[in-house]
Write a protein that holds these residues in place. Structure first.
Motif, PDB file in Angstrom:
ATOM      1  N   THR A 187      19.666  -6.705 -15.637  1.00  0.00           N
ATOM      2  CA  THR A 187      18.365  -7.057 -16.204  1.00  0.00           C
ATOM      3  C   THR A 187      17.626  -5.843 -16.750  1.00  0.00           C
ATOM      4  N   THR A 188      17.654  -4.733 -15.992  1.00  0.00           N
ATOM      5  CA  THR A 188      16.864  -3.558 -16.366  1.00  0.00           C
ATOM      6  C   THR A 188      17.695  -2.438 -16.980  1.00  0.00           C
ATOM      7  N   GLY A 189      19.003  -2.424 -16.716  1.00  0.00           N
ATOM      8  CA  GLY A 189      19.855  -1.337 -17.188  1.00  0.00           C
ATOM      9  C   GLY A 189      19.884  -0.144 -16.257  1.00  0.00           C
ATOM     10  N   ALA A 190      19.076  -0.148 -15.199  1.00  0.00           N
ATOM     11  CA  ALA A 190      19.050   0.974 -14.260  1.00  0.00           C
ATOM     12  C   ALA A 190      20.387   1.103 -13.548  1.00  0.00           C
ATOM     13  N   GLY A 191      20.727   2.334 -13.170  1.00  0.00           N
ATOM     14  CA  GLY A 191      21.988   2.581 -12.488  1.00  0.00           C
ATOM     15  C   GLY A 191      21.782   3.080 -11.075  1.00  0.00           C
ATOM     16  N   ARG A 192      22.563   2.526 -10.121  1.00  0.00           N
ATOM     17  CA  ARG A 192      22.528   3.003  -8.735  1.00  0.00           C
ATOM     18  C   ARG A 192      23.871   3.623  -8.404  1.00  0.00           C
ATOM     19  N   GLU A 193      23.841   4.828  -7.885  1.00  0.00           N
ATOM     20  CA  GLU A 193      25.076   5.533  -7.582  1.00  0.00           C
ATOM     21  C   GLU A 193      25.849   4.836  -6.465  1.00  0.00           C
ATOM     22  N   VAL A 194      27.130   4.576  -6.705  1.00  0.00           N
ATOM     23  CA  VAL A 194      27.984   3.974  -5.678  1.00  0.00           C
ATOM     24  C   VAL A 194      29.110   4.910  -5.265  1.00  0.00           C
ATOM     25  N   HIS A 195      29.442   5.886  -6.099  1.00  0.00           N
ATOM     26  CA  HIS A 195      30.410   6.922  -5.735  1.00  0.00           C
ATOM     27  C   HIS A 195      30.001   8.204  -6.447  1.00  0.00           C
ATOM     28  N   GLU A 196      30.062   9.322  -5.759  1.00  0.00           N
ATOM     29  CA  GLU A 196      29.749  10.590  -6.401  1.00  0.00           C
ATOM     30  C   GLU A 196      31.023  11.278  -6.882  1.00  0.00           C
ATOM     31  N   GLN A 197      30.852  12.191  -7.819  1.00  0.00           N
ATOM     32  CA  GLN A 197      31.967  12.983  -8.365  1.00  0.00           C
ATOM     33  C   GLN A 197      33.115  12.104  -8.842  1.00  0.00           C
ATOM     34  N   ALA A 198      32.783  11.032  -9.554  1.00  0.00           N
ATOM     35  CA  ALA A 198      33.803  10.114 -10.076  1.00  0.00           C
ATOM     36  C   ALA A 198      34.009  10.402 -11.554  1.00  0.00           C
ATOM     37  N   GLN A 199      35.070  11.119 -11.860  1.00  0.00           N
ATOM     38  CA  GLN A 199      35.383  11.441 -13.249  1.00  0.00           C
ATOM     39  C   GLN A 199      35.902  10.209 -13.965  1.00  0.00           C
ATOM     40  N   ALA A 200      35.460   9.991 -15.194  1.00  0.00           N
ATOM     41  CA  ALA A 200      35.881   8.814 -15.957  1.00  0.00           C
ATOM     42  C   ALA A 200      37.397   8.758 -16.057  1.00  0.00           C
ATOM     43  N   GLY A 201      37.933   7.571 -15.771  1.00  0.00           N
ATOM     44  CA  GLY A 201      39.369   7.359 -15.891  1.00  0.00           C
ATOM     45  C   GLY A 201      40.190   7.862 -14.731  1.00  0.00           C
ATOM     46  N   SER A 202      39.546   8.436 -13.708  1.00  0.00           N
ATOM     47  CA  SER A 202      40.299   9.049 -12.610  1.00  0.00           C
ATOM     48  C   SER A 202      40.377   8.165 -11.373  1.00  0.00           C
ATOM     49  N   TYR A 203      39.975   6.915 -11.480  1.00  0.00           N
ATOM     50  CA  TYR A 203      39.889   6.063 -10.298  1.00  0.00           C
ATOM     51  C   TYR A 203      40.230   4.621 -10.668  1.00  0.00           C
ATOM     52  N   LEU A 204      40.500   3.805  -9.646  1.00  0.00           N
ATOM     53  CA  LEU A 204      40.716   2.375  -9.813  1.00  0.00           C
ATOM     54  C   LEU A 204      39.808   1.625  -8.849  1.00  0.00           C
ATOM     55  N   LEU A 205      39.091   0.642  -9.364  1.00  0.00           N
ATOM     56  CA  LEU A 205      38.264  -0.226  -8.532  1.00  0.00           C
ATOM     57  C   LEU A 205      39.002  -1.534  -8.307  1.00  0.00           C
ATOM     58  N   ASP A 206      39.043  -1.979  -7.053  1.00  0.00           N
ATOM     59  CA  ASP A 206      39.728  -3.239  -6.769  1.00  0.00           C
ATOM     60  C   ASP A 206      38.845  -4.416  -7.178  1.00  0.00           C
ATOM     61  N   GLN A 207      39.305  -5.625  -6.882  1.00  0.00           N
ATOM     62  CA  GLN A 207      38.605  -6.827  -7.340  1.00  0.00           C
ATOM     63  C   GLN A 207      37.207  -6.934  -6.753  1.00  0.00           C
ATOM     64  N   SER A 208      36.974  -6.301  -5.591  1.00  0.00           N
ATOM     65  CA  SER A 208      35.654  -6.352  -4.959  1.00  0.00           C
ATOM     66  C   SER A 208      34.755  -5.212  -5.408  1.00  0.00           C
ATOM     67  N   GLY A 209      35.255  -4.387  -6.351  1.00  0.00           N
ATOM     68  CA  GLY A 209      34.442  -3.303  -6.865  1.00  0.00           C
ATOM     69  C   GLY A 209      34.515  -2.023  -6.069  1.00  0.00           C
ATOM     70  N   GLU A 210      35.370  -1.977  -5.045  1.00  0.00           N
ATOM     71  CA  GLU A 210      35.509  -0.774  -4.239  1.00  0.00           C
ATOM     72  C   GLU A 210      36.566   0.154  -4.837  1.00  0.00           C
ATOM     73  N   MET A 211      36.297   1.473  -4.753  1.00  0.00           N
ATOM     74  CA  MET A 211      37.264   2.432  -5.239  1.00  0.00           C
ATOM     75  C   MET A 211      38.445   2.477  -4.280  1.00  0.00           C
ATOM     76  N   ARG A 212      39.625   2.121  -4.787  1.00  0.00           N
ATOM     77  CA  ARG A 212      40.810   2.012  -3.933  1.00  0.00           C
ATOM     78  C   ARG A 212      41.761   3.202  -4.113  1.00  0.00           C
TER      79      ARG A 212
END
Length: 654
Positions: A187-212
């Motif tokens: 709705t607002t476009g605001a962002g809340r940090e869920v993982h720090e030091q996450a370089q783009a393309g360096s991670y996979l999020l599972d179906q629940s949105g958790e970094m696996r």
């Protein structure tokens, strides 16, 4: 019929003008501007339910997001995006669509240096509101950033997941504590940090949105890590000073990921790695895998693109339902090259893109429930089937016997080539490749009466490790003569006139175009370089300055391909067109975008100055506001117009 003509009600009257009309009946020759236009329809995406469709429509430079209800093809939303460079669109649930775009800007942290920056916008269908993602940054506990109103900066592509039944959007960005992963309030476009030091393309999020899973790379060692029991554990590691593996997605379960590369000494390819045990296994597909297909909802591996006979790509699936769906899609477009672009969660509504002989690129909606296949729109509506030149797959021997595959595009209406004027059009990269299909640049030149050769010279990627490695150290050497060997082979077949040949290319292809008259004389009557590299030593030094390291992986990569022993190796002068300008035996046209952040415009200026000092004929055109990829219609059209003018002056087709 395009869906434009089936809209009714709602915003139809307002947005009908945004969609390019279906072209009139084809004439003998399409105007060159038709080839240089941006695709009229692009980035078509179906929603998870299969009930809605979003895409980008372009008129001139003006791009618009258009949204349809597929039940009756009514227009239910849309917004004018203007001249921004839209790179991707996608669905977040059924009511929100994201627009991922980039722009060339001055980087404050880099002084006056220009760089390509990304933006992410969200369009809400019910309210028709547009908000910018990361317009405000919060910490992991929901605390407002210490500087209220501080903007975050998008650093990677968006990731959509469904969490507790609600669609979510996550994006890599910089803001609260530097680089991190942020969940976006729709709705607002605001962002809340869920993982720090996450370089783009360096991670996979599972179906629940958790970094696996994630990888870590320090320039020398590459590590695959898995999150197990709340802690990160290294599953697999490799020395990777230059060739880093790729994290290509999840495997057939969320406990498996797929790596691309040479994994534990195995041949280059795709391999499954079990996150629990570290066990490595091949994928369940026969043949050489060239790409992966993941389920649109679970994000798990269900299929792959595989290299087939006749330079065509075939697709195979582990899921029997998906296999059946794709067989039905292929049957709907016999003789066409069909690419899968988007499908609904139940795999019943599919967006595909067809192209090839007689097809300049068409977006199609396949609806298995309705048992229908319907055209969404044409990428190039002014280039009808009779204006599309025949595309032939060719294979020829280089001077040392190595087989070079490529494609020969013939002028429209020509089926059997004989004594044609030729343009050699090498691709960029150089670790890239051309594919069988409609190429707007090749087709534009063919429309003017030229045969166009696109060779996958040694050093090209996607043709096996041996083909790629054969290019190491061969800039300006065998990578260059692979091109002129193609000219000689075509002439021996009687297909082209060896006295009427020019070379045209962009990026690495631009270097090859510069190198034609300066390093491989006696072959070309003229050359056209777009965003080419002319001074190899200065180019590698520029890359080192960009990365802040004299021995970065990028510098190692360039030195290996160019054949240099170290940064500043003067042996590179022997294969630098700017240093060899006095040898030029044909006129050269240089075109370069002033906003190029990949190959700086100074590279073309170096050669222009050297040619001027040597008294050699050249022209230099600077493209205002253009980047490395020819993203703007005006400059793309100007590039084609200038190129054709130069070719017709120095190597007329008729």
């Amino acid at each position: 019929m395009s869906v434009c003509n089936r809209w009714r009600g709602g915003l139809a009257g307002l947005f009908m003008c945004l969609v390019p009309p279906v072209s009139a009946q084809a004439q003998d020759t399409a105007p060159i501007e038709a080839y240089g236009a941006l695709p009229a329809y692009d980035l078509v995406e179906v929603s998870a339910s299969g009930d809605r469709m979003a895409y980008v429509a372009t008129t001139g430079e003006d791009r618009s997001l258009i949204i349809n209800d597929l039940n009756d093809m009514s227009l239910i939303g849309g917004v004018r995006a203007g001249e921004v460079k839209v790179r991707d669109v996608g669905w977040v649930g059924e009511d929100d669509v994201y627009i991922y775009s980039t722009a060339t800007q001055v980087a404050a942290s880099l002084g006056i240096r220009r760089a390509e920056f990304a933006d992410l916008s969200l369009y809400d269908i019910p309210t028709r509101n547009v908000v910018m993602a990361l317009n405000r940054i919060y910490g992991p506990t929901g605390t407002l950033n210490r500087t209220e109103g501080t903007l975050g900066k998008v650093a990677g592509g968006p990731i959509v997941r469904t969490i507790d039944g609600e669609p979510t959007l996550t994006v890599a960005g910089t803001g609260y504590r530097g680089l991190g992963l942020y969940r976006i309030d729709l709705t607002t476009g605001a962002g809340r940090e869920v993982h720090e030091q996450a370089q783009a393309g360096s991670y996979l999020l599972d179906q629940s949105g958790e970094m696996r899973a994630r990888f870590r790379y320090d320039g020398d060692e590459w590590e695959l890590q898995a999150r197990l029991g709340g802690f990160w554990r290294t599953v697999w590691r490799a020395d990777a000073r230059i060739d880093t593996p790729g994290l290509a997605g999840f495997g057939q379960t969320a406990d498996e990921v797929v790596l691309a590369g040479e994994i534990d000494g195995r041949p280059e390819g795709y391999y499954s790695v079990n996150l629990q045990s570290g066990e490595i296994s091949p994928l369940p597909f026969e043949g050489r895998v060239t790409g992966l297909i993941h389920h649109p909802l679970s994000r798990l591996l269900i299929g792959a693109a595989i290299e087939g006979e006749g330079d065509r790509t075939i697709r195979r699936f582990t899921d029997p339902a998906a296999e059946g769906v794709w067989r039905s899609v292929e049957a709907a477009f016999p003789g066409k090259q069909v690419s899968l672009r988007s499908w609904s969660a139940d795999l019943r509504q599919i967006i595909v893109f067809t192209q090839g002989d007689g097809d300049s690129g068409t977006w199609q909606l396949v609806d298995l429930d309705r048992r229908s296949a319907e055209m969404v729109g044409e990428a190039y509506p002014d280039i009808q089937g009779d204006r599309v030149g025949r595309i032939m797959a060719v294979h020829y021997p280089a001077a040392d016997g190595m087989e070079i595959p490529g494609y020969l595009t013939l002028p429209p209406g020509v089926t059997e080539p004989a004594n044609l004027p030729l343009v050699v059009l090498p691709h960029g990269g150089p670790a890239a490749r051309d594919n069988l299909g409609f190429d707007w640049w090749a087709q534009a030149l063919a429309s003017r009466g030229y045969a166009v050769l696109q060779p996958n010279f040694r050093g090209s990627d996607g043709l096996g490790k041996a083909h790629l490695e054969a290019g190491y150290g061969e800039w300006g050497r065998k990578m260059q003569t692979d091109l002129s060997d193609g000219v000689r082979w075509l002439a021996a077949q009687g297909w082209v006139d060896p006295a009427r040949v020019c070379i045209v290319g962009a990026s690495y292809g631009g270097y090859a175009a510069m190198a034609g008259p300066t390093l491989d004389p006696g072959v070309y009557r003229c050359a056209v370089s777009v965003a080419g590299v002319s001074d190899l030593r200065r180019m590698v030094q520029w890359e080192a300055d960009q990365g802040g390291r004299r021995d970065s992986p990028v510098v190692r990569y360039w030195n290996r391909f160019m054949g240099a022993d170290r940064l500043g190796d003067r042996d590179l002068d022997a294969i630098s067109p700017a240093a060899q300008a006095a040898r030029a035996d044909a006129p050269i046209l240089l075109l370069h975008g002033r906003d190029d952040t990949v190959v700086p415009i100074e590279q073309s200026r170096f050669l222009a100055e050297a040619l001027q000092r040597a008294g050699k004929p050249y022209e230099f055109v600077e493209l205002t506001g253009e980047d490395h990829w020819l993203s703007r219609a005006a400059t793309r059209r100007r590039m084609l117009t200038e190129t054709v003018r130069f070719l017709e002056t120095h190597n007329p087709a008729h």
